[in-house]
Scaffold this active site. Structure first.
Site, PDB file in Angstrom:
ATOM      1  N   ASN A 113     -10.115  -0.686  -0.481  1.00 37.69           N
ATOM      2  CA  ASN A 113      -8.665  -0.477  -0.424  1.00 37.69           C
ATOM      3  C   ASN A 113      -8.048  -1.034  -1.715  1.00 37.69           C
ATOM      4  O   ASN A 113      -8.136  -2.232  -1.966  1.00 37.69           O
ATOM      5  CB  ASN A 113      -8.138  -1.214   0.820  1.00 37.69           C
ATOM      6  CG  ASN A 113      -6.643  -1.123   0.991  1.00 37.69           C
ATOM      7  OD1 ASN A 113      -5.914  -0.767   0.071  1.00 37.69           O
ATOM      8  ND2 ASN A 113      -6.172  -1.480   2.176  1.00 37.69           N
ATOM      9  N   HIS A 123      -3.674   6.976   2.177  1.00 41.50           N
ATOM     10  CA  HIS A 123      -4.005   5.647   1.667  1.00 41.50           C
ATOM     11  C   HIS A 123      -5.426   5.332   2.137  1.00 41.50           C
ATOM     12  O   HIS A 123      -5.755   5.486   3.318  1.00 41.50           O
ATOM     13  CB  HIS A 123      -3.001   4.639   2.212  1.00 41.50           C
ATOM     14  CG  HIS A 123      -3.393   3.224   1.971  1.00 41.50           C
ATOM     15  ND1 HIS A 123      -3.886   2.788   0.767  1.00 41.50           N
ATOM     16  CD2 HIS A 123      -3.390   2.136   2.794  1.00 41.50           C
ATOM     17  CE1 HIS A 123      -4.166   1.504   0.848  1.00 41.50           C
ATOM     18  NE2 HIS A 123      -3.874   1.088   2.067  1.00 41.50           N
ATOM     19  N   CYS A 128       0.815  -1.229   0.000  1.00 41.90           N
ATOM     20  CA  CYS A 128       0.000   0.000   0.000  1.00 41.90           C
ATOM     21  C   CYS A 128       0.842   1.270   0.000  1.00 41.90           C
ATOM     22  O   CYS A 128       0.332   2.356  -0.296  1.00 41.90           O
ATOM     23  CB  CYS A 128      -0.937  -0.013   1.195  1.00 41.90           C
ATOM     24  SG  CYS A 128      -1.992  -1.473   1.204  1.00 41.90           S
TER      25      CYS A 128
HETATM   26  C1  LIG Z   1     -10.839  -6.150   9.531  1.00 44.91           C
HETATM   27  C2  LIG Z   1     -11.529  -5.118  10.409  1.00 44.91           C
HETATM   28  C3  LIG Z   1     -12.513  -4.301   9.601  1.00 44.91           C
HETATM   29  C4  LIG Z   1     -12.305  -5.870  11.508  1.00 44.91           C
HETATM   30  O1  LIG Z   1     -12.909  -4.923  12.339  1.00 44.91           O
HETATM   31  P1  LIG Z   1     -12.869  -5.111  13.893  1.00 44.91           P
HETATM   32  O2  LIG Z   1     -13.592  -3.967  14.517  1.00 44.91           O
HETATM   33  O3  LIG Z   1     -11.452  -5.364  14.292  1.00 44.91           O
HETATM   34  O4  LIG Z   1     -13.695  -6.381  14.062  1.00 44.91           O
HETATM   35  P2  LIG Z   1     -14.265  -6.912  15.416  1.00 44.91           P
HETATM   36  O5  LIG Z   1     -13.141  -7.234  16.348  1.00 44.91           O
HETATM   37  O6  LIG Z   1     -15.304  -5.977  15.906  1.00 44.91           O
HETATM   38  O7  LIG Z   1     -14.989  -8.197  14.933  1.00 44.91           O
HETATM   39  C5  LIG Z   1     -14.284  -9.302  14.559  1.00 44.91           C
HETATM   40  C6  LIG Z   1     -15.353 -10.316  14.294  1.00 44.91           C
HETATM   41  O8  LIG Z   1     -15.988  -9.962  13.065  1.00 44.91           O
HETATM   42  C7  LIG Z   1     -15.970 -11.063  12.214  1.00 44.91           C
HETATM   43  N1  LIG Z   1     -15.850 -10.589  10.850  1.00 44.91           N
HETATM   44  C8  LIG Z   1     -14.726 -10.358  10.142  1.00 44.91           C
HETATM   45  N2  LIG Z   1     -15.042  -9.948   8.906  1.00 44.91           N
HETATM   46  C9  LIG Z   1     -16.382  -9.921   8.836  1.00 44.91           C
HETATM   47  C10 LIG Z   1     -17.273  -9.609   7.807  1.00 44.91           C
HETATM   48  N3  LIG Z   1     -16.853  -9.214   6.598  1.00 44.91           N
HETATM   49  N4  LIG Z   1     -18.580  -9.656   8.074  1.00 44.91           N
HETATM   50  C11 LIG Z   1     -19.039 -10.037   9.278  1.00 44.91           C
HETATM   51  N5  LIG Z   1     -18.226 -10.384  10.286  1.00 44.91           N
HETATM   52  C12 LIG Z   1     -16.903 -10.318  10.068  1.00 44.91           C
HETATM   53  C13 LIG Z   1     -14.766 -11.864  12.634  1.00 44.91           C
HETATM   54  O9  LIG Z   1     -14.901 -13.215  12.231  1.00 44.91           O
HETATM   55  C14 LIG Z   1     -14.820 -11.715  14.134  1.00 44.91           C
HETATM   56  O10 LIG Z   1     -15.772 -12.614  14.601  1.00 44.91           O
HETATM   57  P3  LIG Z   1     -15.563 -13.399  15.992  1.00 44.91           P
HETATM   58  O11 LIG Z   1     -15.469 -12.326  17.030  1.00 44.91           O
HETATM   59  O12 LIG Z   1     -16.763 -14.271  16.085  1.00 44.91           O
HETATM   60  O13 LIG Z   1     -14.280 -14.155  15.817  1.00 44.91           O
HETATM   61  C15 LIG Z   1     -10.497  -4.183  11.076  1.00 44.91           C
HETATM   62  O14 LIG Z   1      -9.702  -4.912  11.967  1.00 44.91           O
HETATM   63  C16 LIG Z   1      -9.605  -3.514  10.072  1.00 44.91           C
HETATM   64  O15 LIG Z   1     -10.051  -2.703   9.285  1.00 44.91           O
HETATM   65  N6  LIG Z   1      -8.293  -3.785  10.100  1.00 44.91           N
HETATM   66  C17 LIG Z   1      -7.383  -3.199   9.133  1.00 44.91           C
HETATM   67  C18 LIG Z   1      -7.408  -4.008   7.887  1.00 44.91           C
HETATM   68  C19 LIG Z   1      -6.794  -3.302   6.729  1.00 44.91           C
HETATM   69  O16 LIG Z   1      -7.180  -2.205   6.439  1.00 44.91           O
HETATM   70  N7  LIG Z   1      -5.819  -3.934   6.068  1.00 44.91           N
HETATM   71  C20 LIG Z   1      -5.145  -3.370   4.957  1.00 44.91           C
HETATM   72  C21 LIG Z   1      -4.078  -2.454   5.444  1.00 44.91           C
HETATM   73  S1  LIG Z   1      -3.181  -1.764   4.132  1.00 44.91           S
END
Ligand SMILES: CC(C)(COP(=O)(O)OP(=O)(O)OC[C@H]1O[C@@H](n2cnc3c(N)ncnc32)[C@H](O)[C@@H]1OP(=O)(O)O)[C@@H](O)C(=O)NCCC(=O)NCCS
Length: 329
Positions: free
Chosen positions: A286, A256, A116
């Site tokens: 993204n 980004h 990224c």
């Molecule tokens: C991935 C992301 C959106 C998850 O959000 P979060 O607030 O951390 O998620 P939470 O901790 O509230 O929830 C996690 C739960 O959601 C679930 N979940 C993950 N993706 C899901 C989806 N698309 N739909 C529904 N549920 C989902 C997981 O399985 C987990 O379930 P569990 O608690 O039963 O194991 C967040 O961590 C994120 O944006 N991280 C950065 C990722 C990124 O941008 N990467 C590229 C960088 S360049």
């Protein structure tokens, strides 16, 4: 020592494929919901490349727009740099195909893989080559077809990413007449391979029946770690610019396009209102190396680049690698 040649932005372009993949479409493929995706990420839809498109085809359209905007012919290009982690193939470089398709007959070229942060890093390489007088006209493209390395049964990753390309032509400030590149930063912290990666297909895990069976050619991600890292470095990078230039000098932040919540959390840490930042994450998700140049072009079209003011472009991602690009518009 000879004095450095100031560098300007002569032209920029963007391209996204026509096909839209909405949250509602994803609801039919994996166990997710529009509400979850919008609340956690701000993404409503992303673009997906057609089956006959490759990364260089997306890059080509964005590059042609950038060259037209710069009023420059492809033969004038000295260097073509393609920032990507989803090139047409592992080698030769996607830049070679792009140069050929563009008709950049004199140009040398190479790919730059920094996920990224790729566009932000490649722009600084281009700036150095122009400042030193070694080369005059450089095309930098960020282009990705992430949909080809996403596992559409993995809801943790497949909802977040999309395809697209953005391109910028850099030349001397004298010729460009706008957008002085002031520099930036290039940082990394190794040892984070497991956090965000495409594990197989390289020398660590060469392609084999077992890597395919274990889906190791798809992107893997530990979302929470990436979230915390992104908020921290986004805020740090912008704070360094504020400390040096002052808050009032910043016209707009074009980060980004990682996740609306990450952007909001970093802006809150900085104590800056959201109207100081440009986002289009809702429409494209993204797009990795393509996200900053696509957003930069769209910020320009939306009239968000203010004459004489700074444009700050922080980027961060796999590696972990992060940095920023600074432009005075
Ligand atoms: C991935 C992301 C959106 C998850 O959000 P979060 O607030 O951390 O998620 P939470 O901790 O509230 O929830 C996690 C739960 O959601 C679930 N979940 C993950 N993706 C899901 C989806 N698309 N739909 C529904 N549920 C989902 C997981 O399985 C987990 O379930 P569990 O608690 O039963 O194991 C967040 O961590 C994120 O944006 N991280 C950065 C990722 C990124 O941008 N990467 C590229 C960088 S360049």
């Amino acid at each position: 020592m000879a004095s450095l040649i100031p560098v300007g932005l002569a032209g920029f372009g963007r391209y996204v494929p026509e096909k839209r993949l909405t949250n509602q479409d994803l609801e039919k493929i994996v166990d997710t919901s529009d509400e979850w995706i919008v609340q956690r990420t701000g993404i409503r839809e992303r673009r997906i490349a057609a089956s006959d498109q490759v990364t260089s085809s997306l890059a080509l359209v964005a590059a042609q727009q950038a060259l037209a905007d710069a009023r420059m012919s492809p033969e004038e290009l000295d260097i073509v740099i393609c920032a990507t982690v989803t090139g047409d193939q592992p080698f030769p470089a996607t830049a070679c195909r792009l140069g050929l398709d563009l008709g950049a007959k004199r140009a040398g070229g190479f790919d730059l893989a920094a996920a990224c942060s790729g566009f932000v890093f490649a722009s600084q390489v281009a700036a150095g080559l122009i400042q030193s007088g070694q080369h005059k006209n450089i095309l930098v493209v960020g282009a990705e077809i992430l949909s080809r390395i996403l596992d559409y049964t993995d809801r943790n990753t497949c909802v977040l990413f999309g395809d697209g390309a953005g391109a910028v032509v850099y030349t001397s400030l004298e010729r460009a007449g706008r957008g002085e590149l002031l520099g930036g930063s290039i940082c990394m912290e190794g040892g984070a391979e497991g956090v965000l990666a495409q594990p197989a297909g390289g020398s660590r895990h060469p392609a084999s029946t077992s890597t395919v069976e274990q889906k190791q050619h798809f992107m893997k991600m530990g979302g929470t770690k990436v979230f915390r890292f992104a908020v921290r470095v986004f805020a740090e990078l912008v704070k360094n610019v504020i400390d040096r230039y002052g808050l009032d000098d910043i016209g707009v932040i074009v980060p980004h396009q990682v996740n609306q919540r990450i952007i909001e959390a970093a802006m809150e840490q900085l104590g800056m209102p959201m109207d100081r930042v440009f986002t289009n994450i809702d429409r494209y998700g993204n797009t990795s190396a393509a996200s900053v140049p696509i957003a930069l072009r769209e910020a320009y079209e939306a009239g968000r680049l203010q004459k004489g003011k700074l444009v700050v472009m922080p980027a961060f991602g796999a590696g972990m690698a992060w940095g920023h690009l600074l432009l005075r518009w």
